[in-house]
Design a protein around this motif. Structure first.
Motif, PDB file in Angstrom:
ATOM      1  N   PRO A 386       0.807  -1.236   0.000  1.00  0.00           N
ATOM      2  CA  PRO A 386       0.000   0.000   0.000  1.00  0.00           C
ATOM      3  C   PRO A 386       0.833   1.275   0.000  1.00  0.00           C
ATOM      4  O   PRO A 386       0.290   2.354  -0.263  1.00  0.00           O
ATOM      5  CB  PRO A 386      -0.809  -0.121   1.300  1.00  0.00           C
ATOM      6  N   LEU A 387       2.109   1.168   0.290  1.00  0.00           N
ATOM      7  CA  LEU A 387       2.949   2.360   0.381  1.00  0.00           C
ATOM      8  C   LEU A 387       3.728   2.636  -0.903  1.00  0.00           C
ATOM      9  O   LEU A 387       4.291   3.720  -1.050  1.00  0.00           O
ATOM     10  CB  LEU A 387       3.954   2.218   1.534  1.00  0.00           C
ATOM     11  N   LEU A 388       3.774   1.670  -1.807  1.00  0.00           N
ATOM     12  CA  LEU A 388       4.689   1.770  -2.936  1.00  0.00           C
ATOM     13  C   LEU A 388       4.325   2.887  -3.907  1.00  0.00           C
ATOM     14  O   LEU A 388       5.194   3.405  -4.604  1.00  0.00           O
ATOM     15  CB  LEU A 388       4.736   0.430  -3.682  1.00  0.00           C
ATOM     16  N   ALA A 389       3.051   3.259  -3.981  1.00  0.00           N
ATOM     17  CA  ALA A 389       2.650   4.325  -4.904  1.00  0.00           C
ATOM     18  C   ALA A 389       2.746   5.707  -4.283  1.00  0.00           C
ATOM     19  O   ALA A 389       2.473   6.712  -4.944  1.00  0.00           O
ATOM     20  CB  ALA A 389       1.213   4.084  -5.381  1.00  0.00           C
ATOM     21  N   ALA A 390       3.140   5.789  -3.025  1.00  0.00           N
ATOM     22  CA  ALA A 390       3.197   7.078  -2.334  1.00  0.00           C
ATOM     23  C   ALA A 390       4.427   7.867  -2.760  1.00  0.00           C
ATOM     24  O   ALA A 390       5.415   7.319  -3.253  1.00  0.00           O
ATOM     25  CB  ALA A 390       3.218   6.856  -0.822  1.00  0.00           C
ATOM     26  N   GLN A 391       4.369   9.174  -2.574  1.00  0.00           N
ATOM     27  CA  GLN A 391       5.509  10.044  -2.823  1.00  0.00           C
ATOM     28  C   GLN A 391       6.280  10.340  -1.545  1.00  0.00           C
ATOM     29  O   GLN A 391       7.410  10.819  -1.603  1.00  0.00           O
ATOM     30  CB  GLN A 391       5.046  11.360  -3.456  1.00  0.00           C
ATOM     31  N   ALA A 392       5.656  10.072  -0.407  1.00  0.00           N
ATOM     32  CA  ALA A 392       6.302  10.276   0.882  1.00  0.00           C
ATOM     33  C   ALA A 392       5.537   9.461   1.903  1.00  0.00           C
ATOM     34  O   ALA A 392       4.461   8.891   1.605  1.00  0.00           O
ATOM     35  CB  ALA A 392       6.329  11.748   1.267  1.00  0.00           C
ATOM     36  N   LEU A 393       6.060   9.370   3.097  1.00  0.00           N
ATOM     37  CA  LEU A 393       5.415   8.638   4.182  1.00  0.00           C
ATOM     38  C   LEU A 393       5.214   9.567   5.365  1.00  0.00           C
ATOM     39  O   LEU A 393       6.011  10.484   5.610  1.00  0.00           O
ATOM     40  CB  LEU A 393       6.263   7.433   4.605  1.00  0.00           C
ATOM     41  N   GLY A 394       4.152   9.319   6.108  1.00  0.00           N
ATOM     42  CA  GLY A 394       3.850  10.102   7.294  1.00  0.00           C
ATOM     43  C   GLY A 394       3.414   9.201   8.429  1.00  0.00           C
ATOM     44  O   GLY A 394       3.385   7.977   8.312  1.00  0.00           O
ATOM     45  N   GLY A 395       3.071   9.831   9.547  1.00  0.00           N
ATOM     46  CA  GLY A 395       2.666   9.087  10.725  1.00  0.00           C
ATOM     47  C   GLY A 395       3.853   8.798  11.626  1.00  0.00           C
ATOM     48  O   GLY A 395       4.982   8.647  11.159  1.00  0.00           O
ATOM     49  N   GLY A 396       3.583   8.694  12.930  1.00  0.00           N
ATOM     50  CA  GLY A 396       4.660   8.399  13.866  1.00  0.00           C
ATOM     51  C   GLY A 396       5.756   9.443  13.802  1.00  0.00           C
ATOM     52  O   GLY A 396       5.502  10.648  13.909  1.00  0.00           O
ATOM     53  N   THR A 397       6.992   9.009  13.624  1.00  0.00           N
ATOM     54  CA  THR A 397       8.114   9.939  13.506  1.00  0.00           C
ATOM     55  C   THR A 397       8.433  10.270  12.062  1.00  0.00           C
ATOM     56  O   THR A 397       9.460  10.890  11.784  1.00  0.00           O
ATOM     57  CB  THR A 397       9.371   9.335  14.163  1.00  0.00           C
ATOM     58  N   LEU A 398       7.558   9.867  11.138  1.00  0.00           N
ATOM     59  CA  LEU A 398       7.814  10.092   9.721  1.00  0.00           C
ATOM     60  C   LEU A 398       7.184  11.391   9.240  1.00  0.00           C
ATOM     61  O   LEU A 398       6.138  11.826   9.732  1.00  0.00           O
ATOM     62  CB  LEU A 398       7.273   8.939   8.886  1.00  0.00           C
ATOM     63  N   ALA A 399       7.834  11.981   8.275  1.00  0.00           N
ATOM     64  CA  ALA A 399       7.359  13.167   7.571  1.00  0.00           C
ATOM     65  C   ALA A 399       8.178  13.249   6.298  1.00  0.00           C
ATOM     66  O   ALA A 399       9.204  12.572   6.163  1.00  0.00           O
ATOM     67  CB  ALA A 399       7.537  14.425   8.421  1.00  0.00           C
ATOM     68  N   PRO A 400       7.747  14.033   5.330  1.00  0.00           N
ATOM     69  CA  PRO A 400       8.602  14.214   4.141  1.00  0.00           C
ATOM     70  C   PRO A 400      10.010  14.652   4.556  1.00  0.00           C
ATOM     71  O   PRO A 400      10.184  15.422   5.494  1.00  0.00           O
ATOM     72  CB  PRO A 400       7.872  15.302   3.363  1.00  0.00           C
ATOM     73  N   ILE A 401      11.005  14.153   3.851  1.00  0.00           N
ATOM     74  CA  ILE A 401      12.378  14.497   4.207  1.00  0.00           C
ATOM     75  C   ILE A 401      12.655  15.965   3.943  1.00  0.00           C
ATOM     76  O   ILE A 401      13.173  16.683   4.814  1.00  0.00           O
ATOM     77  CB  ILE A 401      13.371  13.619   3.429  1.00  0.00           C
ATOM     78  N   ALA A 402      12.345  16.434   2.759  1.00  0.00           N
ATOM     79  CA  ALA A 402      12.555  17.833   2.402  1.00  0.00           C
ATOM     80  C   ALA A 402      11.782  18.120   1.134  1.00  0.00           C
ATOM     81  O   ALA A 402      11.403  17.222   0.387  1.00  0.00           O
ATOM     82  CB  ALA A 402      14.044  18.140   2.207  1.00  0.00           C
ATOM     83  N   SER A 403      11.550  19.402   0.889  1.00  0.00           N
ATOM     84  CA  SER A 403      10.802  19.791  -0.303  1.00  0.00           C
ATOM     85  C   SER A 403      11.648  19.650  -1.559  1.00  0.00           C
ATOM     86  O   SER A 403      11.135  19.325  -2.627  1.00  0.00           O
ATOM     87  CB  SER A 403      10.311  21.239  -0.156  1.00  0.00           C
ATOM     88  N   LEU A 749       1.604   9.232   1.719  1.00  0.00           N
ATOM     89  CA  LEU A 749       1.236  10.601   1.369  1.00  0.00           C
ATOM     90  C   LEU A 749       1.291  10.736  -0.140  1.00  0.00           C
ATOM     91  O   LEU A 749       2.302  10.396  -0.768  1.00  0.00           O
ATOM     92  CB  LEU A 749       2.194  11.605   2.019  1.00  0.00           C
ATOM     93  N   SER A 750       0.206  11.228  -0.708  1.00  0.00           N
ATOM     94  CA  SER A 750       0.162  11.385  -2.157  1.00  0.00           C
ATOM     95  C   SER A 750       1.037  12.535  -2.623  1.00  0.00           C
ATOM     96  O   SER A 750       1.438  12.592  -3.787  1.00  0.00           O
ATOM     97  CB  SER A 750      -1.279  11.612  -2.625  1.00  0.00           C
ATOM     98  N   GLU A 751       1.307  13.474  -1.738  1.00  0.00           N
ATOM     99  CA  GLU A 751       2.194  14.586  -2.041  1.00  0.00           C
ATOM    100  C   GLU A 751       3.137  14.771  -0.861  1.00  0.00           C
ATOM    101  O   GLU A 751       2.770  14.500   0.294  1.00  0.00           O
ATOM    102  CB  GLU A 751       1.403  15.878  -2.279  1.00  0.00           C
ATOM    103  N   PRO A 752       4.366  15.252  -1.125  1.00  0.00           N
ATOM    104  CA  PRO A 752       5.314  15.446  -0.018  1.00  0.00           C
ATOM    105  C   PRO A 752       5.010  16.700   0.790  1.00  0.00           C
ATOM    106  O   PRO A 752       5.799  17.652   0.853  1.00  0.00           O
ATOM    107  CB  PRO A 752       6.655  15.554  -0.760  1.00  0.00           C
ATOM    108  N   ARG A 753       3.823  16.712   1.407  1.00  0.00           N
ATOM    109  CA  ARG A 753       3.425  17.839   2.250  1.00  0.00           C
ATOM    110  C   ARG A 753       2.522  17.334   3.350  1.00  0.00           C
ATOM    111  O   ARG A 753       1.882  16.280   3.225  1.00  0.00           O
ATOM    112  CB  ARG A 753       2.704  18.912   1.434  1.00  0.00           C
ATOM    113  N   THR A 754       2.445  18.073   4.428  1.00  0.00           N
ATOM    114  CA  THR A 754       1.563  17.715   5.544  1.00  0.00           C
ATOM    115  C   THR A 754       0.548  18.806   5.829  1.00  0.00           C
ATOM    116  O   THR A 754      -0.257  18.664   6.755  1.00  0.00           O
ATOM    117  CB  THR A 754       2.403  17.468   6.817  1.00  0.00           C
ATOM    118  N   LEU A 755       0.576  19.890   5.065  1.00  0.00           N
ATOM    119  CA  LEU A 755      -0.355  21.006   5.242  1.00  0.00           C
ATOM    120  C   LEU A 755      -1.267  21.100   4.031  1.00  0.00           C
ATOM    121  O   LEU A 755      -0.992  20.499   2.976  1.00  0.00           O
ATOM    122  CB  LEU A 755       0.428  22.312   5.434  1.00  0.00           C
TER     123      LEU A 755
END
Length: 950
Positions: A386-403, A749-755
């Motif tokens: 389920p994660l392979l099509a994502a552009q980034a990962l979130g949840g827990g201690t995860l967030a996009p690495i950088a823009s 995350l479909s996009e590397p953003r959390t906002l």
């Protein structure tokens, strides 16, 4: 008229070598006419012994006087002027015979040297064959020459004397031991160059004599037995050992000095300007060639010559005054480039032979290792589908690495706010793997975690076992370790990176005593491990100290491990010391998120937390209210692993399992201690240290010890190994399936953003734009400020998350926003550069369903925010309800600027990391198959080099 011979004996030390030299000198078949003793021993007993020989002149000099040349000059300066000319060659038929305290001449040495020069008036220098005093049949040196680049090289050294050089006559130069030189020529060329105190003294003298139009010959029948080398003799005191790196520095210094002296005048400025750049380039070459001990010496040699004052001009004048012929006259005496390549090939073969002797035997990787890695890869891809099509990962201690890639570079800067975390370098390196989209690296890491873990475990245990089966079992047990599964499902990035790093660190550390590449790799991996999991630092320090105690000869290599760690951690440590909160350096880097509850029992079973396994089991078994039953179900399948680990030392040749058991004990203690420490908060909740990395260390020790036990038990251990692998696989399957079922904390995350997209669009032109994110909790309202398109791993800093003043100030601001207070919050929002406020709650949660106390509180918060004059409602978004701050852009606060030392600190850190990475790059030293076209052996003379410098 008989030639007049003055023997100049230079003494630095007493002992048997001096006694042999004095005896041989007094028993020569042709005794010297005068003996000048230069006493630099600073020893009363040696002085008394020298006085007994009744020398013609006894000159005492300080023991610190550097170099054979200066000492000889101190002796010759005491002699009267030359006698009347009698030689048909036109000079004074007077000769200096130069000896050291350790060079015992053969009884006919002087007779044969004089015989060689008497029949050839053009000869001004004659040198004997210097034999090894400890191995009298071995040639220590006989003749010297130069390469095309000016490097000195011996024509013969450390060879068994089989008369292969007895036809050698004219040479470019001879060594200083037993050198016979015509006094008039010595005077005309200016004697030895005082700028060459250690090596190449005689070489430079002979070159100048050659350029003055005279000949230099070697006399193979005249022999001198030397107990020390030229470099060793130059050392004052009782210790004569010269380290290879010191000798290399002396040789390079002499070569660079001679290069400036011999070069045409127009080329001297170019050579001088190139000294330091070439030294840096050669230093990089030494790192690539795994010779790090020569790097500092290379730079020191260049700087020494570059700032040697008048030494080079004086030497150039001395050469110009004596020179009578051109450099073309000595060109035939230089060593041919083919011989240089042949010698280099022989040296490479010697290094390959040494590497072959130190090679670690490993079981075949195929088919067991291949099956383990491929199987783990298939499981990993299936579990993270389920994660392979994502552009980034979130949840827990995860967030996009950088823009973008630029944000990765900004992440490692030292700002006025404080130093960057060492983990920022790890996150930047991880994001650089997918530079076009840095956050995609997290998706790749999650998909490849299981096969990478299996591969690392195989390499870690392969040197400890002899059969492929136990290695493959260990690889599977490590890939399916509970700590890794929990890290993947609960989105614990530091725990995942630490788990993947640990086996590679062990694999590199095993080869550390014999390989500089492995040493540098160990240093880099240690830096990575401490960066992502600072709580492991105490355990690693204990291992480091224990390694120095067990292997004292490897202390030098082990001390270098501190360099990359210190380079990354020093700025943060200094920041913490200035803040008076040194313990905060142990704070887990990245996004702060509370880990699952842990207990000594769960840690002992290898689980950082039992939540990922209790949930699936509770759906099929009535165990929710029975802790004992939970421990029984979870503990029974893993009993085989600690049982095998504990019995390993009792098996034949199983003592090597003690070190893995020590690692397991350290990991266990570290995990238990770390579970009770909290250094930061998230959403008003104390966040304890993540015990996952320490549990991984504990599990790794058990896996390695169990693998050793299986290897020693042979076929009888196969059922236990199969049981351990099967039960471990079955136990982690429910937890690993959480990603497929959508119950895991990690989310795509479909996009590397959390906002919201609106905020992200505004942040394109303003990366420092701030958004106040409010998240309802059962106990209140959590708040944080995110920049740009949302928080990223690159921008996180523990100096910010652990600031008590910042937390209190932010709590006061949120309190005034969430409840009607009438206070103007515009100034505080501007101070923090906040332009949006986001309430992470959907419209359905606020307006729909049956009203509860929580819903009422949430509605009150929305009402208060709507009523705040500084906020303009935007509406519902995919991330929650959004308000825009009605602020004047001209009043915006400036973001934290760079610290004045940012460039210096960052340049130093990157330099250390780059040098360590260059040293870590592996080079092939595999032995080549010997080929011969004529059935002969090239260079049959054996070498007697007993030292190796890896």
């Amino acid at each position: 008229m008989q030639p007049l011979v003055t023997a100049v004996l230079v003494v630095r030390r007493g002992g048997d070598a001096l006694e042999q030299t004095l005896t041989a000198l007094t028993h020569q078949t042709r005794r010297p006419d005068r003996i000048v003793v230069v006493d630099a021993a600073d020893d009363a007993a040696v002085t008394a012994r020298l006085s007994e020989t009744a020398p013609t002149h006894h000159v005492q000099t300080p023991a610190t006087t550097a170099g054979f040349g200066r000492l000889v000059m101190a002796g010759t300066d005491q002699l009267p002027v030359e006698e009347a000319p009698s030689s048909p060659y036109g000079g004074i038929d007077e000769w200096f015979w130069m000896l050291r305290h350790d060079t015992a001449p053969d009884l006919r040495a002087l007779e044969r040297l004089l015989a060689a020069v008497e029949v050839a008036p053009s000869v001004a220098v004659a040198g004997p064959k210097v034999m090894d005093g400890a191995h009298p049949t071995t040639i220590a040196e006989f003749g010297e020459t130069l390469t095309r680049t000016g490097a000195s090289i011996a024509l013969a050294e450390r060879e068994l004397d089989q008369a292969q050089h007895d036809r050698t006559s004219d040479v470019l130069a001879v060594g200083e031991a037993g050198l016979l030189v015509r006094r008039s020529v010595w005077r005309d060329v200016g004697g030895f160059d005082p700028a060459l105190p250690h090596v190449d003294t005689a070489l430079d003298l002979c070159v100048r004599i050659r350029l003055a139009g005279h000949r230099v010959v070697g006399v193979p029948l005249a022999r001198v037995f030397a107990h020390e080398t030229t470099a060793e003799f130059s050392r004052p005191g009782r210790r004569v050992r010269v380290r290879p790196r010191t000798l290399a520095r002396w040789r390079r210094t002499a070569q660079l000095h001679r290069r400036l002296v011999y070069a045409p005048l127009a080329a001297v400025p170019l050579h001088w300007l190139s000294l330091v750049p070439f030294a840096i380039a050669r230093g990089i070459g030494h790192l690539l060639a795994k010779r790090p001990t020569l790097v500092v010496g290379e730079l020191m040699a260049a700087l020494t010559v570059a700032f040697s004052g008048a030494a080079v001009p004086r030497a150039r004048r001395r050469l110009a005054n004596a020179r009578q012929i051109g450099w073309a006259a000595i060109e035939p005496l230089r060593i041919d480039q083919r011989d240089v390549r042949r010698r280099a090939a022989i040296a490479r073969d010697a290094r390959r032979g040494a590497a072959e002797q130190n090679r670690i035997d490993r079981p075949d990787f195929a088919p067991g290792g291949v099956a383990a890695v491929v199987g783990a890869g298939l499981v990993g891809i299936a579990a993270t589908a389920p994660l392979l099509a994502a552009q980034a990962l979130g949840g827990g201690t995860l967030a996009p690495i950088a823009s973008d890639i630029g944000a990765l570079a900004d992440a490692v800067r030292v700002t006025t706010e404080g130093a960057a975390d060492p983990a920022s370098f790890v996150f930047a390196a991880l994001g650089s793997l997918t530079a076009w989209q840095p956050s995609l690296a997290l998706v790749v890491l999650w998909a490849a975690a299981l096969p990478l873990a299996a591969l690392g475990a195989w390499w870690a245990i392969a040197p400890l076992v002899t059969r492929p089966g136990p290695a493959a079992a260990a690889a599977v047990l490590w890939a399916l370790a509970p700590a890794l599964v929990v890290g993947l499902t609960e989105a614990r990035l530091s725990a995942v990176i630490a788990h993947l790093t640990l086996p590679w660190l062990v694999a590199a550390a095993i080869r550390l005593p014999t390989s500089w590449s492995a040493t540098a790799t160990t240093g880099l991996l240690t830096a990575v491990l401490i960066a992502v999991s600072p709580s492991l630092a105490p355990a690693l320090v204990i291992v480091w100290i224990a390694a120095m105690v067990v292997r004292p000869r490897a202390i030098g290599r082990l001390l270098t491990l501190v360099v990359p760690v210190a380079a990354l951690a020093a700025p943060l440590v200094v920041t913490r010391v200035l803040q008076g909160n040194l313990l905060a350096v142990l704070t887990d880097p990245g996004i702060a998120a509370p880990p699952g509850p842990s207990s000594p029992a769960s840690i002992l079973l290898g689980w950082p937390t039992l939540d990922p396994i209790i949930g699936p089991l509770a759906e099929v078994l009535p165990i929710a209210d029975s802790p004992a039953l939970i421990l029984l179900i979870v503990g029974l399948p893993v009993l085989a692993l600690p049982a095998l680990a504990i019995i390993a030392p009792a098996l034949p040749r199983g003592m090597r399992a003690l070190a893995p058991l020590g690692l397991a004990a350290l990991g266990l203690v570290t995990a238990v201690v770390a579970s009770g420490i909290s250094l930061t908060t998230a959403g008003g909740v104390a966040v304890g240290l993540d015990v996952g990395p320490a549990v991984s260390l504990y599990w790794l020790g058990l896996v390695l010890a169990a693998g050793i036990a299986l290897d020693r038990m042979r076929r009888s251990g196969a059922p236990l190994g199969a049981f351990a692998v099967t039960t471990a696989s079955a136990l982690v399957t429910p937890a690993l399936a959480a990603i497929l079922l959508g119950t895991a904390a990690v989310e795509p995350l479909s996009e590397p953003r959390t906002l919201p997209a609106l905020v992200a669009a505004d942040a394109v032109g303003d990366p420092e734009l701030g958004t106040l994110v409010l998240t309802p909790r059962d106990t209140g309202l959590a708040a944080r400020i995110e920049r740009g398109a949302g928080r990223t791993l690159a921008e996180t800093r523990t100096v910010r998350s652990t600031s008590d003043d910042e937390r209190e100030s932010l709590a006061e601001l949120v309190g005034n926003l969430a409840a009607p207070s009438g206070r103007d919050v515009m100034a505080e929002l501007d101070q923090r550069d906040v332009r949006y406020v986001l309430l992470r709650a959907s419209t359905a949660e606020i307006d729909g369903g049956e009203a509860t106390a929580g819903d009422t509180a949430l509605s009150d918060i929305v009402t208060a925010l709507d009523a705040t004059p500084a906020l303009v409602p935007v509406g519902e978004t995919d991330a929650g309800r959004l308000w825009r701050v009605a602020a004047d852009d001209e009043t915006r606060a400036e973001p934290p600027g760079d610290h004045p030392l940012t460039t210096t600190v960052l340049l130093g850190q990157l330099t250390v990391l780059a040098m360590t990475a260059l040293l870590a790059v592996p080079t092939s030293l595999r032995p080549r198959r010997e080929r011969s076209t004529d059935g002969t052996i090239d260079d049959p003379a054996a070498t007697f080099d007993e030292e190796t410098d890896d």
